[in-house]
Every structure is written in structure tokens, then in C-alpha cells.
Design an enzyme around this catalytic site. Structure first.
Site, PDB file in Angstrom:
ATOM      1  CE  LYS A 197      -3.643   2.419   2.444  1.00 30.48           C
ATOM      2  NZ  LYS A 197      -4.617   2.388   3.532  1.00 30.48           N
ATOM      3  CE  LYS A 249      -6.009   1.831  -0.594  1.00 35.26           C
ATOM      4  NZ  LYS A 249      -6.546   1.857   0.726  1.00 35.26           N
TER       5      LYS A 249
END
Ligand code: PBG
Length: 329
Positions: A197, A249
Site C-alpha cells: 500500500k 494499492k
């Protein structure tokens, strides 16, 4: 005249041959819809920077999740928008806090028709907006945060969440949560690790959606957008700590990382097409600068092609509806 011997265009000549030569197909069951549920009375509230997305009430969320189940998508990922926040994010571990109450309501509403999943992170619940609790010097305290995540995991599992989305990027969070779940009889509650992330500008509209109070940034825990190898390292660590699924992500600016992770992972790999990715396409389409439907389909297709087995996307239900229509014809 030069006549080529090898002609790749042969397989593009008719619709039927193109269909046969297609390498990647989309299916509703591989989409997960992120949903925001807001504490308090009143109606669903539109989110300015995410046209078409709302902060739900529990009632409007019930209707939306029923529609999502009818469209055949795989799941919904719930985010809570509490009315009160404090330093340790107490609302996150309150069984009657908005996220846990919404989880119970929606799990009850849909039964087995789709999986109800929850965001396991403190940022929506803290008054400072960070994903963890702070030390005296104001930095995010990794190990104290793990204790909060363990408590959150137990409340979410007890509320009926089938898959916990660990999005806080604390070191050791997967192992810590897995152990707490197992010691308390939640051996079947699965863990989705937001492994790679990145500290991304593309989360901007999400911060509006959850009314984030964050000042500063998350660079001491989220990954540097410049780092590819480190994304793979984080995914491998989460696999070794017992994650059931790893995730990359944002998605579209990180397809290289996604492809690398998919190449080495022996567990499912998902990707999160985040709020800013959604907002960019919606904005350009609203101006008439791109064809909305084609851009949406192509964007999600590219994420699947790069190696994602499933995709979190705000278009999950609409995309599923298009695919179902095509199927019916
Ligand atoms: C943190 C979290 C964020 C998103 C999902 N989980 C925001 C952040 O890290 O700042 C972003 C999702 C999106 O932009 O759509 N709980």
C-alpha cells in the site's frame, strides 16, 4: 511489394475469433464494492469528489448490498464514518460503533449471497487521522497499534465480517491479528493484507469520503511510490505471517508491482482501484473527454491482466450489471 509471412491480424478479423483469442475476461464474482457507512440519522450523503458514491446510512446500505448481491459481485468492503473520534479510535472497538453495527446489519441482510468484509484500520476513528495510535513524540507507535488491531479484529469477526482488510501498514500486523483470531476461536475469519500500500495522492477523494482529519501524511508507514522491490517484500512477509490474500494499492499506477507480486504469490492477489482512479475517469467522462463505459471496462481489465485475481472498485455493481446484460444477449 513485401508480403509478411506472419500475420497476427488473422485472429482479429472476426468478432468470434477475437472472442476466442481473448486472454482475460471479467466476471462479476471477482469484484468487491467498497462502501462507506455513516453514523447517525438522516439520508445517504453524496461524496462531492466521487460522483455516484455516497456515505450510506445503515438502511440505504441494506438496499445497496441487496442490489450488489443481485448483480452477483463477490463482496463488499465496509468503511465506517463515525460521528465522534478520539486519540485511540475507541469507536473502532465499540461493538455498537458504526462499522461493527453496519457489519451486523449487512451480514444479516445478505446471508451467504456475498461476503461482507471490513476495513481494519484506525484512521477513520482517530481524531488525528493516523492509522494507528501515537507515541508521546507524535509518531505512530507500531506495537501499541498492533494491540488495537487485535481488539478490532475480534469485534469485527464477532460482528460477522468474513474477511478483515488490514490496511494500516503496521509491521507485523498480519501475524498479530491472525494470532488474536485463532486464540479466540475465529479460525475461519480470513485476512486480506493490504501488503503493498503506497503513500499515494490518489487517496484524496477517499479522505473526503471518510471526512479524514489527517494533517501531514502517512510516509512513515505507507510505501514510497518509487519502490517496486519493497512492494514484493511486503507481500512475501504478509504471506509468511499467514495472510489469506495479499493486495496492491492503488492499482493503475502500480501495475508493475501487481505483476511482480502475482508472479511470486502462492495465495490470491487482489488490487484496489482507489478513489482517485475513480474520480479521474468520472471527471474526464463528465467533460465528454473519454467514453466512460469503455474507460471503466478497460481500466479494470488492465488490472486483471496485470495479475489481480479480484479487484476492489467503486464501479463493481455497475460493471457487473453491464457484464450481466452482455451475457443475457
Ligand atoms: C485507510 C484506507 C485508505 C484507503 C483505504 N483504506 C486511505 C489512506 O490510506 O489514506 C483509500 C481508498 C481509496 O482511496 O479509495 N483505512
Amino acid at each position: 511489394m513485401i508480403t509478411p509471412v506472419i500475420r497476427p491480424r488473422r485472429l482479429r478479423n472476426s468478432p468470434a475469433l477475437r472472442r476466442l483469442a481473448t486472454e482475460t475476461r471479467l466476471h462479476p464474482s471477482e469484484f468487491v464494492l467498497p462502501m462507506f457507512v455513516r453514523e447517525g440519522n438522516g439520508d445517504a450523503v453524496p461524496i462531492q469528489s466521487m460522483p455516484g458514491v455516497v456515505q450510506h446510512t445503515i438502511d440505504s446500505a441494506r438496499r445497496a448490498v441487496t442490489e450488489a448481491a443481485e448483480a452477483g459481485i463477490g463482496g463488499v468492503m465496509l468503511f465506517g464514518v463515525p460521528s465522534v473520534r478520539d486519540a485511540v479510535g475507541s469507536g473502532a472497538t465499540d461493538p455498537d460503533g458504526i462499522l461493527n453495527a453496519a457489519t451486523r446489519a449487512l451480514a444479516d441482510e445478505v446471508g451467504d449471497a456475498l461476503s461482507v468484509q471490513t476495513d481494519l484500520c484506525l484512521d477513520e476513528f482517530t481524531d488525528h487521522g493516523h492509522c494507528g495510535v501515537l507515541s508521546a513524540d507524535g509518531s505512530v507507535d507500531n506495537d501499541a497499534t498492533l494491540e488495537r488491531y487485535r481488539e478490532m479484529a475480534l469485534v469485527q469477526a464477532a460482528s460477522g465480517s468474513q474477511l478483515l482488510g488490514l490496511s494500516g501498514m503496521m509491521d507485523g500486523q498480519v501475524a498479530a491479528v491472525r494470532e488474536a483470531l485463532d486464540q479466540n476461536g475465529f479460525v475461519d475469519t480470513a485476512v486480506l493484507a493490504y501488503s503493498a500500500k503506497y503513500a499515494s495522492a490518489f487517496y484524496g477523494p477517499f479522505r473526503d469520503a471518510v471526512e479524514s482529519t489527517l494533517e501531514g501524511d502517512r510516509r512513515t508507514y505507507q510505501l514510497d511510490p518509487a519502490n517496486r522491490r519493497e512492494g514484493v517484500r511486503e507481500a512475501l512477509l504478509d504471506i509468511s505471517e499467514g495472510a489469506d490474500i495479499v493486495m496492491v494499492k492503488p492499482a493503475m499506477s502500480y501495475l508493475d508491482v501487481l505483476s511482480d507480486v502475482a508472479a511470486v504469490s502462492d495465495i490470491p492477489v487482489w488490487a484496489y482501484q482507489v478513489s482517485g482512479e475513480y474520480a479521474m475517469i468520472e471527471a474526464a467522462a463528465a467533460h465528454g473527454w473519454i467514453d466512460r463505459r469503455r474507460a471503466v471496462e478497460e481500466s479494470v481489465l488492465s488490472i486483471r491482466r496485470a495479475g489481480a485475481d479480484a479487484v476492489l472498485t467503486y464501479w463493481a455493481v455497475e460493471l457487473a450489471t453491464w457484464l450481466n446484460e452482455r451475457q443475457a444477449r
